[in-house]
Design a protein around this motif. Structure first.
Motif, mmCIF file in Angstrom:
data_model
loop_
_atom_site.group_PDB
_atom_site.id
_atom_site.type_symbol
_atom_site.label_atom_id
_atom_site.label_comp_id
_atom_site.label_asym_id
_atom_site.label_seq_id
_atom_site.Cartn_x
_atom_site.Cartn_y
_atom_site.Cartn_z
ATOM 1 N N LYS A 16 -0.603 7.018 10.696
ATOM 2 C CA LYS A 16 -2.138 6.464 11.239
ATOM 3 C C LYS A 16 -2.941 7.112 10.022
ATOM 4 O O LYS A 16 -2.823 7.976 9.411
ATOM 5 N N ASP A 17 -3.927 6.161 9.843
ATOM 6 C CA ASP A 17 -5.080 6.404 8.636
ATOM 7 C C ASP A 17 -5.881 7.508 8.983
ATOM 8 O O ASP A 17 -6.050 7.640 10.244
ATOM 9 N N GLN A 56 -4.234 8.857 3.885
ATOM 10 C CA GLN A 56 -5.150 7.727 3.727
ATOM 11 C C GLN A 56 -4.297 6.359 3.185
ATOM 12 O O GLN A 56 -3.321 6.580 2.401
ATOM 13 N N LYS A 57 -4.539 5.374 3.812
ATOM 14 C CA LYS A 57 -3.745 4.132 3.597
ATOM 15 C C LYS A 57 -4.500 3.458 2.196
ATOM 16 O O LYS A 57 -5.672 3.098 2.504
ATOM 17 N N TRP A 68 0.725 -1.287 -0.103
ATOM 18 C CA TRP A 68 -0.100 -0.171 0.022
ATOM 19 C C TRP A 68 0.919 1.332 0.067
ATOM 20 O O TRP A 68 2.013 1.170 0.065
ATOM 21 N N TRP A 109 0.660 5.726 1.263
ATOM 22 C CA TRP A 109 0.007 6.732 1.839
ATOM 23 C C TRP A 109 -0.407 7.933 1.052
ATOM 24 O O TRP A 109 0.528 8.751 0.426
#
Length: 390
Positions: free
Chosen positions: A364-365, A327-328, A317, A319
């Motif tokens: 962190k998301d 957002q992840k 993934w 970011w």
């Protein structure tokens, strides 16, 4: 009190209990402060500079065999000593530009000049001897016609004339040879270019064949590469080649195949390919290592560098920065460009998406972000707010 040991023990126990209570109280206060600090840090936005942001773009991806080699000049000359002499002067240094005919190295010509003078004197004597023999022959011919000279005398005069003629021809040849040797004591540039390598200094004894200078034409650089013999069927003249050169970072160079060697190297089983470089070529490319790909086919695809991808097992993934937060986003990856290290992205992001270039493990998301104008601004803001710096 000295006779009451139980009273002393009770007093010591009470003091110990008070100390433990005090330590526990302090520890509780410290833990609460640390938790408050962590919570404060979690609520602070992530500071990012423009250098931290990567914009997803569609890139032309080439498919074809890998080619490795070096950049070499098409026109180059290894200038060597043609006479044995001492080097008197080297007039050009590495990197100096030269024109055709410029004097580059001067060798000691003392002995050769003496030989030239001797040969010229022998030529002068030969001319005189030949003229005298020719006049004697003409006189005897006249006397022979009037019957005043024998045929033997005429024949002897003709033989002497022919001998002096041969001596004169040999003397002239020695003069020409001495002049040629004298010219070889001056090493001149065979074409316009630059001095690539100086291998002699004043005072050196130059044996015949000793390399003195190397001159190259920087406008005739080409890519001399090697490809695997397994891929030879997909390579032909006129095909486009994209490559990078060590020392020039991410700069892309392009060229087209001029010639493919008909034979493979017996040891490496690789085939030599000559590539003409297109566009303006820096002169300092000569000799540098290059690596690229023969573009048998090409497509446009979205690519993401490996530094922006976070992996966990088989999952990957990135970011993405959107709406003032990160957002992840899960990715579907395709093949990797082994030369650049970029991955083709099949799903997850679209062209124009903004990603973190070098994500860290504590993100962190939905964490808020605050963008700054430069990395120095971000460092200043972090220094003024210790919670953000943490």
């Amino acid at each position: 009190m000295l006779n009451n040991p139980q009273g002393h023990l009770r007093a010591r126990l009470l003091l110990a209990a008070a100390a433990l209570a005090s330590i526990a109280s302090l520890a509780g206060c410290g833990g609460e402060a640390a938790s408050a600090s962590a919570a404060s840090a979690a609520t602070q936005p992530l500071l990012i500079a423009p250098e931290d942001v990567l914009v997803v773009r569609s890139t032309r991806m080439a498919a074809g065999p890998l080619i490795t080699g070096s950049i070499q000049p098409d026109r180059k000359a290894d200038l060597r000593a043609e006479v044995q002499a001492v080097v008197m002067a080297v007039l050009k240094e590495n990197g100096d530009a030269v024109k055709k005919g410029d004097l580059l190295v001067r060798l000691d010509d003392t002995a050769i000049r003496d030989s030239l003078v001797s040969a010229q004197e022998a030529e002068r004597v030969g001319v005189q001897a030949y003229d005298q023999a020719e006049r004697q022959l003409q006189r005897l011919k006249t006397l022979r016609e009037s019957g005043m000279a024998s045929a033997q005398a005429l024949e002897d005069a003709e033989i002497r004339r022919n001998a002096t003629q041969s001596d004169l021809s040999a003397a002239k040849a020695r003069v020409v040879q001495a002049r040629q040797q004298l010219q070889r004591t001056e090493v001149r540039a065979p074409f316009e270019g630059i001095v690539a390598e100086r291998k002699a200094s004043a005072g050196d004894t130059a044996q015949i064949g000793k390399e003195l200078l190397k001159v190259i034409d920087p406008t005739s650089l080409r890519f001399e590469g090697l490809i695997s013999s397994d891929a030879i069927q997909s390579v032909g003249t006129g095909q486009r080649v994209g490559f990078r050169v060590n020392g020039y970072g991410e700069r892309e160079f392009a060229g087209r195949i001029r010639r493919v060697s008909p034979t493979a190297n017996a040891m490496t089983r690789q085939v030599e390919v000559l590539v003409d470089i297109e566009g303006e070529v820096p002169a300092r490319l000569a000799g540098l290592y290059a690596e690229g790909r023969v573009e048998s086919s090409s497509t446009n695809a979205l690519v993401v560098p490996a530094s922006a991808i976070v992996r966990e097992g088989d999952r990957a993934w990135v970011w993405r920065i959107h709406g003032g937060a990160i957002q992840k986003v899960a990715l579907g990856l395709g093949e990797r460009d082994t030369r650049r290290g970029d991955y083709v992205v099949r799903t997850g992001v679209t062209e124009g998406d903004r990603l973190l270039r070098h994500p860290i493990g504590t993100l962190k998301d939905a964490q808020a972000v605050r963008e700054t104008t430069s990395a120095s601004s971000a460092a200043t803001a972090a220094a003024s707010n210790p919670a953000i710096a943490r």
